[in-house]
Design an enzyme around this catalytic site. Structure first.
Site, mmCIF file in Angstrom:
data_model
loop_
_atom_site.group_PDB
_atom_site.id
_atom_site.type_symbol
_atom_site.label_atom_id
_atom_site.label_comp_id
_atom_site.label_asym_id
_atom_site.label_seq_id
_atom_site.Cartn_x
_atom_site.Cartn_y
_atom_site.Cartn_z
ATOM 1 C CB VAL A 17 -0.850 43.157 -4.623
ATOM 2 C CG1 VAL A 17 -0.774 41.728 -5.158
ATOM 3 C CG2 VAL A 17 -0.439 44.152 -5.693
ATOM 4 C CB CYS A 261 2.763 49.626 -11.678
ATOM 5 S SG CYS A 261 1.983 48.642 -10.380
#
Length: 425
Positions: A17, A261
């Site tokens: 990220v 996730c």
């Protein structure tokens, strides 16, 4: 809003990220990319990215980006963006230690009028209930008087070369109306797809955590359908193909749900739900079902071996793929390990081959020594667990050539024609 010349951004955490974020901001603003891991900084300074999310050409365009493992480099920043992992612990509860640690680091350098934006996936309320008190305590400043916060959830899809940071709509939010506007303007400078300003930090947090929860529940449904259809002697992929001819049928497929996730985020929401007195039955049921799929695959595979009268305790099996998804080196929470462990519990010798994965990481994370190349004619079975592009050249016949005449070919991903394999989900 500060001018581009006065904006100084600090991105804390340079993983899947944070790194693409730091690179994009580094193209337009003075940006410090900070990570505690010195070896991570060393590889990035050399223009290499082990996550394979950023190419050398993109690094070259980020002329205003400084990479460092020295937190003192953050001292002059007026925007801090925290993008650290938010895993779960062994009891499947949120592990906020990386987030708290990052907040402490930022708190040391926080100044009046600075803005701290969180991107890490959390449960609704975590930013202001957990992180803000740390910032206040370390800095000695007062929230929404001296400093301000925002939340803009990450939407990175590791290994996806089509959906990138800049062409995915970005949700933004802020602790005050003025802060929300500043945060939104900052992100609009790098996000070509535009932004979606949420009404509050909690709404933005909730929007993120339900994205993957929704996918998890839908995958759990088709996984359960696969279990049912197997007992009925029906091929699941053929059923889904037929049902998919209806315009509003959702195209989910059965499989292993790992990673950082989909296999993790629902536990953040269920944790908060139970904290406020609600037991989220559907979400938890889906999690239990998906968490058990690795063991289910292994047991199906063993039954097929027994049906062919293969001596299980002396068998040798090849597992193709170890990462949690296709064309991605990420090993976090990979459910392929569940298949391997279950097979080994039966005394099966398991070889693992995955050209995408760092062999040293496989050893350090799971104690697995990867094969450097694929052997031939020695296996009693092959399990196609992850369908990397580099595996797509293998036909069922090619894979059969790796095995003994009496053997089992199992396709977890439904990548091969159903009639050419012995089993699939």
């Amino acid at each position: 809003m500060k001018t581009p010349e006065t904006i100084r951004i600090g991105v804390i955490g340079l993983g899947y990220v944070g790194l693409p974020l730091a690179v994009e901001f580094g193209k337009k603003f003075h940006t410090i990319g900070f990570d505690l891991k010195e070896d991570r900084i060393a590889e990035l300074v050399a223009g290499e990215d082990s996550t394979r999310e950023v190419d050398p050409e993109e690094f070259a365009l980020a002329r205003n980006l400084v990479l460092s493992s020295d937190s003192a480099q953050l001292a002059d920043c007026n925007y801090f963006i925290i993008a650290v992992p938010t895993p779960i612990d062994s009891s499947k509860r949120p592990d906020l230690r990386p987030l708290c640690s990052a907040s402490e680091i930022v708190g040391v350098y926080l100044k009046k009028d600075d803005i701290v934006v969180y991107e890490s996936t959390v449960y609704p309320g975590a930013t202001e209930e957990v992180c803000v008190p740390i910032l206040e305590n370390v800095s000695g400043l007062v929230y929404n008087h001296d400093f301000f916060c925002g939340y803009s959830p990450e939407r990175i899809n590791p290994g996806d070369r089509m959906h990138r940071l800049t062409n995915i709509v970005k949700i933004t939010s802020g602790s005050t109306l003025e802060t929300a506007a500043k945060v939104d303007t900052l992100y609009r400078a790098i996000i070509d797809a535009g932004t979606f300003p949420a009404s509050s930090i909690k709404v933005a947090e909730a929007a993120k955590v339900i994205e993957n929860t929704q996918r998890d529940v839908n995958i759990a449904l088709v996984n359960e359908l696969s279990l049912i259809f197997n007992r009925l002697g029906i091929n699941t992929q053929e059923v889904l193909q037929a049902a998919g001819t209806k315009w509003n049928f959702l195209p989910f497929t059965p499989g292993l749900v790992g990673g950082h996730c989909i296999g993790v985020d629902p536990y953040y929401l269920t944790h908060k739900a139970q904290e406020v007195g609600y037991l989220p039955a559907m979400i938890l049921a889906g999690r239990r079902l998906n968490d058990d799929m690795g063991r289910y695959v292994a047991n199906r595979f063993i039954k097929l071996m027994l049906q062919k009268k293969i001596e299980v305790s002396r068998a040798r099996v090849l597992v193709l793929g170890l990462s949690f998804k296709e064309n991605c080196p990420d090993l976090r929470n990979t459910k392929v390990v569940d298949i391997i462990c279950e097979l080994r519990d039966y005394g099966i010798m398991v070889d693992v081959y995955d050209p995408w994965v760092d062999p040293e990481e496989a050893v350090s994370e799971y104690g697995l020594h990867l094969e450097k190349r694929i052997n031939h004619d020695i296996y009693d079975g092959v399990i196609l667990a992850v369908n990397h592009d580099s595996f797509k050249s293998y036909s069922a016949e090619n894979l059969r050539n790796l095995m003994k005449p009496k053997s089992v070919l199992f396709d977890v991903k439904g990548a091969l024609p159903a009639k050419e394999v012995d089993g699939s989900l």
